[in-house]
Design a protein around this motif. Structure first.
Motif, PDB file in Angstrom:
ATOM      1  N   HIS A   1      25.511 115.422  -8.366  1.00 29.34           N
ATOM      2  CA  HIS A   1      25.278 115.112  -6.621  1.00 29.34           C
ATOM      3  C   HIS A   1      25.384 113.937  -6.054  1.00 29.34           C
ATOM      4  CE1 HIS A   1      21.259 114.290  -8.757  1.00 29.34           C
ATOM      5  NE2 HIS A   1      21.012 114.032  -7.895  1.00 29.34           N
TER       6      HIS A   1
ATOM      7  N   HIS B   1      23.080 110.948  -5.386  1.00 26.51           N
ATOM      8  CA  HIS B   1      23.034 110.108  -4.795  1.00 26.51           C
ATOM      9  C   HIS B   1      23.725 109.124  -6.115  1.00 26.51           C
ATOM     10  CE1 HIS B   1      18.883 113.595  -3.977  1.00 26.51           C
ATOM     11  NE2 HIS B   1      19.827 112.846  -3.412  1.00 26.51           N
TER      12      HIS B   1
ATOM     13  N   HIS C   1      23.398 108.664  -9.452  1.00 21.75           N
ATOM     14  CA  HIS C   1      24.433 109.862 -10.008  1.00 21.75           C
ATOM     15  C   HIS C   1      25.992 109.244 -10.569  1.00 21.75           C
ATOM     16  CE1 HIS C   1      21.322 112.125 -11.509  1.00 21.75           C
ATOM     17  NE2 HIS C   1      19.961 112.116 -10.217  1.00 21.75           N
TER      18      HIS C   1
ATOM     19  N   HIS D   1      16.247 119.988  -6.128  1.00 20.73           N
ATOM     20  CA  HIS D   1      16.362 118.600  -6.230  1.00 20.73           C
ATOM     21  C   HIS D   1      16.725 118.113  -4.544  1.00 20.73           C
ATOM     22  CE1 HIS D   1      16.406 114.220  -6.445  1.00 20.73           C
ATOM     23  NE2 HIS D   1      16.980 114.639  -6.306  1.00 20.73           N
TER      24      HIS D   1
ATOM     25  N   ASP E   1      18.986 116.465 -12.036  1.00 24.62           N
ATOM     26  CA  ASP E   1      17.766 116.386 -12.011  1.00 24.62           C
ATOM     27  C   ASP E   1      16.936 117.470 -11.356  1.00 24.62           C
ATOM     28  OD1 ASP E   1      17.705 113.727 -11.442  1.00 24.62           O
ATOM     29  OD2 ASP E   1      18.754 113.512  -9.501  1.00 24.62           O
TER      30      ASP E   1
END
Ligand SMILES: [Zn+2]
Length: 279
Positions: free
Chosen positions: A108, A110, A113, A191, A212
């Motif tokens: 993903h 974020h 990451h 998440h 996550d």
């Protein structure tokens, strides 16, 4: 050094360092008297959080799953999180140069990451850190990142992915695709709505970078989700689905934020409690 063989593939963990996260946010509704038995906590209530990337050498490709926090954080974010920025040094210590990476996969988008997806070059332009690599990320995640909610807008830094999409170097995936033989992505909502896990399969053995959905070995219980999860009930459902496959088939689970145990086999003990058996 964490390294193992999975069928014909070689898997290694490389860290971008550690950072402090508020223990309450990390464990959501779980009371501190319970989570503080599993992880050390300092006087400010912070726990030490890892940033684990996975390198897979398939024999024909070198694949990097997740790129940590990177080195482009704002002053304000550095105050909260520091900026360990160790991934490239740790790869170099194992003789892996940025040019050696063929494929980068983000679970993903974020900031912790996909931070090393890109760097600022000398003229302050954004450039891909891994110049030869094809990058992959979930399409739904990228769409969401363009208009995130007020709650998690701070987690998205467009420089980590928009320049790659613009130059055609990042492919957006729906979930379910096989990227190279033996490496595929699967959507596990909770998440975020569109987070992908990365499945690695060779000669009947499977590892899964579950990201996550289950960030550390302290989060393996079905109901121990993070306060950051946007859809906590979906996290529970996704964990159930994951364990229904991973436990009987003895998948190796890779934990994105565990500073001590980056991978383990999750099993159910005689009392039905989840336990992490070291790899
Ligand atoms: Zn996240």
């Amino acid at each position: 050094m964490h390294r193992l063989t999975l069928g014909d593939f070689e898997l290694s963990i490389f860290s971008d360092g550690t950072y402090p996260l508020d223990g309450g946010a990390f464990f959501g509704v779980i009371p501190k008297v319970m989570w503080s038995r599993k992880v050390a906590v300092d006087e400010r209530n912070y726990v030490t959080t890892g940033l684990n990337s996975l390198v897979i050498r398939t024999g024909s490709h070198t694949v990097l799953v997740e790129t940590g926090m990177g080195n482009k954080l704002s002053e304000r974010m550095i105050k909260f999180y520091g900026q360990p920025a160790k991934l490239l040094d740790n790869l170099a210590a194992a003789a892996i140069a940025p040019e050696d990476i063929d494929i980068v996969i983000n679970s993903h988008l974020h900031f912790d990451h996909c931070g090393w997806n890109t760097v600022r070059d000398g003229s302050d332009k954004i450039a891909p850190t891994f110049p030869r690599a094809k990058y992959y990320a979930p399409e739904g995640e990228w769409q969401y990142a363009r208009r995130p909610s007020l709650r998690d807008a701070i987690s998205y830094i467009p420089e980590n992915y928009d320049p790659l999409v613009e130059r055609g170097q990042m492919t957006l995936l729906k979930g379910g695709e096989e990227i190279v033989p033996g490496i595929s992505v699967k959507t596990f909502p909770g998440h975020t709505a569109h987070m992908h896990a990365v499945l690695v399969q060779s000669r009947g053995q499977t590892a899964c970078y579950i990201s996550d959905l289950i960030p550390t070995t302290a989060h393996i219980d079905i109901t121990w989700g993070m306060g950051f999860d946007l859809y906590p009930l979906d996290t529970i459902e996704s964990k159930k689905q994951y364990y229904a496959q991973a436990i009987p088939a003895k998948w190796l689970t890779v934990f994105t934020h565990d500073a001590k145990t980056p991978w383990a086999y999750v099993e159910k003990d005689d009392l039905g409690k989840m336990v992490a058996r070291p790899a």
